[in-house]
Motif scaffolding. Structure first.
Motif, PDB file in Angstrom:
ATOM      1  N   GLY A 128      20.634 -33.566 -34.728  1.00  0.00           N
ATOM      2  CA  GLY A 128      20.581 -33.525 -36.186  1.00  0.00           C
ATOM      3  C   GLY A 128      19.799 -34.690 -36.764  1.00  0.00           C
ATOM      4  O   GLY A 128      19.018 -34.536 -37.709  1.00  0.00           O
ATOM      5  N   PHE A 129      19.983 -35.878 -36.167  1.00  0.00           N
ATOM      6  CA  PHE A 129      19.230 -37.050 -36.614  1.00  0.00           C
ATOM      7  C   PHE A 129      17.736 -36.872 -36.351  1.00  0.00           C
ATOM      8  O   PHE A 129      16.893 -37.219 -37.195  1.00  0.00           O
ATOM      9  N   GLY A 130      17.384 -36.313 -35.191  1.00  0.00           N
ATOM     10  CA  GLY A 130      15.980 -36.121 -34.849  1.00  0.00           C
ATOM     11  C   GLY A 130      15.266 -35.209 -35.819  1.00  0.00           C
ATOM     12  O   GLY A 130      14.211 -35.555 -36.367  1.00  0.00           O
ATOM     13  N   ILE A 131      15.819 -34.031 -36.062  1.00  0.00           N
ATOM     14  CA  ILE A 131      15.182 -33.096 -36.999  1.00  0.00           C
ATOM     15  C   ILE A 131      15.269 -33.629 -38.427  1.00  0.00           C
ATOM     16  O   ILE A 131      14.367 -33.419 -39.238  1.00  0.00           O
ATOM     17  N   GLY A 132      16.336 -34.376 -38.730  1.00  0.00           N
ATOM     18  CA  GLY A 132      16.485 -34.950 -40.067  1.00  0.00           C
ATOM     19  C   GLY A 132      15.363 -35.907 -40.415  1.00  0.00           C
ATOM     20  O   GLY A 132      14.795 -35.850 -41.509  1.00  0.00           O
ATOM     21  N   ILE A 133      15.000 -36.804 -39.480  1.00  0.00           N
ATOM     22  CA  ILE A 133      13.929 -37.750 -39.787  1.00  0.00           C
ATOM     23  C   ILE A 133      12.568 -37.050 -39.817  1.00  0.00           C
ATOM     24  O   ILE A 133      11.650 -37.485 -40.527  1.00  0.00           O
ATOM     25  N   ALA A 134      12.435 -35.943 -39.069  1.00  0.00           N
ATOM     26  CA  ALA A 134      11.190 -35.176 -39.148  1.00  0.00           C
ATOM     27  C   ALA A 134      11.043 -34.545 -40.536  1.00  0.00           C
ATOM     28  O   ALA A 134       9.961 -34.565 -41.138  1.00  0.00           O
ATOM     29  N   LEU A 135      12.136 -33.996 -41.070  1.00  0.00           N
ATOM     30  CA  LEU A 135      12.109 -33.406 -42.404  1.00  0.00           C
ATOM     31  C   LEU A 135      11.899 -34.468 -43.477  1.00  0.00           C
ATOM     32  O   LEU A 135      11.156 -34.263 -44.446  1.00  0.00           O
ATOM     33  N   ARG A 136      12.535 -35.631 -43.322  1.00  0.00           N
ATOM     34  CA  ARG A 136      12.356 -36.720 -44.285  1.00  0.00           C
ATOM     35  C   ARG A 136      10.918 -37.203 -44.329  1.00  0.00           C
ATOM     36  O   ARG A 136      10.452 -37.716 -45.353  1.00  0.00           O
ATOM     37  N   SER A 137      10.197 -37.035 -43.226  1.00  0.00           N
ATOM     38  CA  SER A 137       8.814 -37.504 -43.154  1.00  0.00           C
ATOM     39  C   SER A 137       7.822 -36.431 -43.588  1.00  0.00           C
ATOM     40  O   SER A 137       6.612 -36.623 -43.473  1.00  0.00           O
ATOM     41  N   GLY A 138       8.320 -35.302 -44.083  1.00  0.00           N
ATOM     42  CA  GLY A 138       7.444 -34.263 -44.612  1.00  0.00           C
ATOM     43  C   GLY A 138       7.053 -33.188 -43.628  1.00  0.00           C
ATOM     44  O   GLY A 138       6.229 -32.326 -43.929  1.00  0.00           O
ATOM     45  N   GLY A 139       7.646 -33.215 -42.417  1.00  0.00           N
ATOM     46  CA  GLY A 139       7.375 -32.170 -41.444  1.00  0.00           C
ATOM     47  C   GLY A 139       8.597 -31.314 -41.245  1.00  0.00           C
ATOM     48  O   GLY A 139       9.447 -31.189 -42.136  1.00  0.00           O
ATOM     49  N   SER A 140       8.707 -30.711 -40.064  1.00  0.00           N
ATOM     50  CA  SER A 140       9.891 -29.918 -39.752  1.00  0.00           C
ATOM     51  C   SER A 140       9.926 -29.683 -38.257  1.00  0.00           C
ATOM     52  O   SER A 140       8.974 -29.999 -37.542  1.00  0.00           O
ATOM     53  N   GLY A 141      11.023 -29.116 -37.792  1.00  0.00           N
ATOM     54  CA  GLY A 141      11.157 -28.796 -36.382  1.00  0.00           C
ATOM     55  C   GLY A 141      10.641 -27.418 -36.031  1.00  0.00           C
ATOM     56  O   GLY A 141      10.861 -26.938 -34.925  1.00  0.00           O
ATOM     57  N   GLY A 142       9.941 -26.774 -36.976  1.00  0.00           N
ATOM     58  CA  GLY A 142       9.416 -25.437 -36.737  1.00  0.00           C
ATOM     59  C   GLY A 142      10.498 -24.379 -36.913  1.00  0.00           C
ATOM     60  O   GLY A 142      11.606 -24.657 -37.376  1.00  0.00           O
ATOM     61  N   GLY A 143      10.201 -23.156 -36.522  1.00  0.00           N
ATOM     62  CA  GLY A 143      11.185 -22.080 -36.562  1.00  0.00           C
ATOM     63  C   GLY A 143      11.725 -21.802 -37.951  1.00  0.00           C
ATOM     64  O   GLY A 143      10.970 -21.586 -38.911  1.00  0.00           O
ATOM     65  N   LEU A 144      13.057 -21.845 -38.074  1.00  0.00           N
ATOM     66  CA  LEU A 144      13.709 -21.546 -39.349  1.00  0.00           C
ATOM     67  C   LEU A 144      13.361 -22.556 -40.431  1.00  0.00           C
ATOM     68  O   LEU A 144      13.437 -22.240 -41.619  1.00  0.00           O
ATOM     69  N   ASP A 145      12.987 -23.789 -40.026  1.00  0.00           N
ATOM     70  CA  ASP A 145      12.600 -24.785 -41.029  1.00  0.00           C
ATOM     71  C   ASP A 145      11.381 -24.301 -41.820  1.00  0.00           C
ATOM     72  O   ASP A 145      11.308 -24.453 -43.035  1.00  0.00           O
ATOM     73  N   ILE A 146      10.410 -23.722 -41.115  1.00  0.00           N
ATOM     74  CA  ILE A 146       9.204 -23.205 -41.781  1.00  0.00           C
ATOM     75  C   ILE A 146       9.562 -22.040 -42.689  1.00  0.00           C
ATOM     76  O   ILE A 146       9.155 -21.984 -43.854  1.00  0.00           O
ATOM     77  N   LEU A 147      10.338 -21.096 -42.160  1.00  0.00           N
ATOM     78  CA  LEU A 147      10.733 -19.934 -42.968  1.00  0.00           C
ATOM     79  C   LEU A 147      11.565 -20.364 -44.173  1.00  0.00           C
ATOM     80  O   LEU A 147      11.414 -19.829 -45.266  1.00  0.00           O
ATOM     81  N   GLY A 148      12.446 -21.348 -43.969  1.00  0.00           N
ATOM     82  CA  GLY A 148      13.288 -21.823 -45.063  1.00  0.00           C
ATOM     83  C   GLY A 148      12.471 -22.412 -46.186  1.00  0.00           C
ATOM     84  O   GLY A 148      12.688 -22.108 -47.364  1.00  0.00           O
TER      85      GLY A 148
END
Length: 289
Positions: A128-148
């Motif tokens: 959760g921390f890993g994907i969280g900092i990716a989202l905070r930095s303006g990216g995402s973990g792919g998959g549902l993050d992109i669709l969301g």
């Protein structure tokens, strides 16, 4: 300075991808548990390839990372065309980092922790921390993050949570059907912890209102210029002092709270500011990563 900032964000996105994959490989895969979303589907496909199709794969190598990358290819196109180029680039870096980490990080033959529940919690916190900092930095973990992100921008009443519930319900029902119920239950516990930590780390999705009482009219211009947020104001007066004051109201996300505090303090250190967290917002409000 702006270029350095973007470079730092890309590095954080890459780090987030590695952290997520490390958490999965070290704590989740040894227990034969499954993530949610696209990576969960990739993990199920990997298990089917090994257990049912009997396809020989190298030991301690998780092919789910490569399957996940291939499944994300059409979503990369969606991100590039419909969201933004920066989001696409950062998401691409994150998923590449995940793929490399899934392939290179050694998977323990036996779980690091004997307690399954403890492994779910630790794995959920790390991932959760890993994907969280990716989202905070303006990216995402792919998959549902992109669709969301895509559907949130396209449909005003869309809920990312509903999309996650639908897809993850499918993933874990499939887990229960193909494997066993305890596998599905522990996987759900892992994803619950993952989601809670993700929300605490990536708090741009938490809306806030800021009400500012000040005599300095430059604050409203600075807020609009630096944050791009709209500001509504009206004139008021102190009940005790009877002096005139300007009341400003703006809606932001939690990540922008520090920026508002800094702007207000630089123009009027004596300004009175009230922040309210979690309001429901409708209308022309831009949701940002």
């Amino acid at each position: 300075m702006k270029k350095e900032s973007e470079t730092y964000k890309i590095l954080m996105v890459i780090a987030g991808g590695f952290i997520f994959a490390a958490g999965v490989n070290l704590f989740i895969v040894p227990l034969n548990l499954y993530s949610g979303g696209v990576i969960g589907i990739a993990q199920i496909m990997r298990t089917i390839m090994i257990q049912y199709a009997h396809i020989p794969l190298p030991a301690n190598f998780d092919v789910a990372g490569i399957i996940n990358f291939l499944m994300n290819l059409p979503l990369f196109i969606l991100a590039y065309r419909s969201i933004s180029r920066k989001f696409f680039v950062k998401t691409l870096f994150c998923v590449i980092a995940q793929t490399l980490a899934f392939s290179l990080i050694f998977i323990p033959e036996t779980p690091i922790l004997d307690d399954v529940l403890a492994s779910c919690l630790i794995g959920g916190i790390i991932c959760g921390f890993g994907i969280g900092i990716a989202l905070r930095s303006g990216g995402s973990g792919g998959g549902l993050d992109i669709l969301g992100v895509y559907f949130t921008r396209k449909f005003a009443n869309f809920s990312v949570g509903k999309l996650s519930i639908i897809v993850n319900a499918f993933v874990y029902l499939l887990c229960a059907f193909l494997f066993d119920v305890p596998t599905a239950i522990y996987s759900i516990l892992y994803m619950t912890c993952f989601s809670l930590v993700l929300d605490r780390t990536h708090y741009q999705n938490i809306n806030m209102t800021a009400m500012i009482f000040t005599k300095n009219q430059e604050i409203q211009e600075a807020i609009m210029k630096e944050t791009g947020r709209g500001v509504t104001y009206w004139d008021g007066a102190g009940a005790y002092t009877k002096t005139q004051t300007r009341i400003l109201v703006t809606v932001i996300n939690k990540y922008e709270e520090h920026q508002i505090r800094r702007i207000v303090a630089s123009f009027d250190p004596n300004a009175f500011v009230i922040f309210n967290e979690g309001p429901t917002v409708s209308g022309n409000f831009e949701k940002r990563l």
